[in-house]
Scaffold this motif. Structure first.
Motif, PDB file in Angstrom:
ATOM      1  N   ARG A  37       0.832  -1.210   0.000  1.00 31.26           N
ATOM      2  CA  ARG A  37       0.000   0.000   0.000  1.00 31.26           C
ATOM      3  C   ARG A  37       0.873   1.269   0.000  1.00 31.26           C
ATOM      4  NH1 ARG A  37      -3.237  -3.242   3.170  1.00 31.26           N
ATOM      5  NH2 ARG A  37      -2.403  -2.436   5.140  1.00 31.26           N
ATOM      6  N   GLY A  38       1.980   1.237   0.763  1.00 34.80           N
ATOM      7  CA  GLY A  38       2.884   2.384   0.785  1.00 34.80           C
ATOM      8  C   GLY A  38       3.508   2.648  -0.575  1.00 34.80           C
ATOM      9  N   VAL A  39       3.964   1.584  -1.234  1.00 41.44           N
ATOM     10  CA  VAL A  39       4.570   1.752  -2.565  1.00 41.44           C
ATOM     11  C   VAL A  39       3.526   2.220  -3.571  1.00 41.44           C
ATOM     12  CG1 VAL A  39       5.680   0.529  -4.478  1.00 41.44           C
ATOM     13  CG2 VAL A  39       6.427   0.097  -2.140  1.00 41.44           C
ATOM     14  N   LEU A  40       2.331   1.644  -3.512  1.00 41.13           N
ATOM     15  CA  LEU A  40       1.276   2.070  -4.435  1.00 41.13           C
ATOM     16  C   LEU A  40       0.921   3.538  -4.229  1.00 41.13           C
ATOM     17  CD1 LEU A  40      -1.073  -1.057  -4.397  1.00 41.13           C
ATOM     18  CD2 LEU A  40       0.405  -0.296  -6.275  1.00 41.13           C
ATOM     19  N   LYS A  41       0.899   3.990  -2.976  1.00 42.28           N
ATOM     20  CA  LYS A  41       0.579   5.381  -2.689  1.00 42.28           C
ATOM     21  C   LYS A  41       1.677   6.318  -3.195  1.00 42.28           C
ATOM     22  CE  LYS A  41      -0.515   8.544   1.065  1.00 42.28           C
ATOM     23  NZ  LYS A  41      -0.602   8.737   2.507  1.00 42.28           N
ATOM     24  N   GLU A  42       2.948   5.923  -2.981  1.00 45.18           N
ATOM     25  CA  GLU A  42       4.061   6.806  -3.337  1.00 45.18           C
ATOM     26  C   GLU A  42       4.441   6.736  -4.814  1.00 45.18           C
ATOM     27  OE1 GLU A  42       7.432   6.417  -0.735  1.00 45.18           O
ATOM     28  OE2 GLU A  42       6.183   6.536   1.053  1.00 45.18           O
ATOM     29  N   VAL A  43       4.307   5.562  -5.413  1.00 47.60           N
ATOM     30  CA  VAL A  43       4.762   5.382  -6.796  1.00 47.60           C
ATOM     31  C   VAL A  43       3.601   5.095  -7.738  1.00 47.60           C
ATOM     32  CG1 VAL A  43       6.221   3.985  -8.331  1.00 47.60           C
ATOM     33  CG2 VAL A  43       6.990   4.493  -6.007  1.00 47.60           C
ATOM     34  N   GLY A  44       2.704   4.242  -7.317  1.00 46.72           N
ATOM     35  CA  GLY A  44       1.605   3.814  -8.181  1.00 46.72           C
ATOM     36  C   GLY A  44       1.859   2.404  -8.682  1.00 46.72           C
TER      37      GLY A  44
END
Length: 183
Positions: A37-44
């Motif tokens: 979820r963190g990577v998806l939020k920061e990078v997509g």
């Protein structure tokens, strides 16, 4: 070696419409879910999910189950593969373990760890753990250059233990460093 291209097409599909593979053997901890979820939020979404088309036209996941579960209402990129049941099982079984066989260039990893910043606590914890693993396990670091000094040896094949002992003693008496070797 001739390699077949099994990618039929790239489709954008609502993640919740993808069928999970019934033989998916991977489990995902809460921590891994938080990191994703963190990577998806920061990078997509930076990679495509893998799926195969079933006879009824639905898509069955082969890789990307956690991404699909995490973003069920999102439209995600999906590589549609031309795979039989058996081939899909083989990809399901080997895709992640194959990636885990990759080595680590510790200097490049250290450089990246020093440059990349994250706002996600879960991503930060994962990166800190990665840094500790490299520090704690020297085998993961670049191996040191090994200098091998020239060493000249002679192997003498003999008829038996008695002759071996005689030659050993004679060579030692002449000042040679010797070892007895029995194969």
């Amino acid at each position: 070696m001739k390699i077949r291209d099994r990618v039929k097409e790239l489709r954008r599909v609502r993640a919740g419409d993808l069928k999970p593979h019934p033989k998916n053997w991977r489990t995902h901890s809460r921590h891994q879910q938080s990191v994703l979820r963190g990577v998806l939020k920061e990078v997509g979404m930076a990679g495509a999910l893998l799926a195969r088309e079933l006879p009824d036209g639905t898509l069955q996941l082969v890789d990307g189950h956690l991404r699909a579960e995490t973003t069920p209402s999102a439209v995600v990129p999906v590589l549609v593969l031309d795979l039989s049941d058996e081939e899909a099982e083989k990809v399901l079984l080997t895709h992640d373990p194959l990636a885990s066989l990759a080595g680590v260039d510790a200097s490049r990893l250290g450089e990246l760890l020093g440059r990349v910043e994250t706002e996600s606590q879960a991503v930060g914890e994962m990166l800190a753990k990665l840094a500790r693993e490299i520090e704690d396990d020297p085998s993961k670091a670049d191996p040191p250059d090994v200098v091998i000094k020239p060493c000249y040896q002679v192997v003498v094949e003999v008829e038996g233990e008695t002759q071996q002992q005689e030659i050993y003693e004679r060579m030692r008496a002449e000042g040679h460093r010797c070892r007895v070797l029995t194969l």
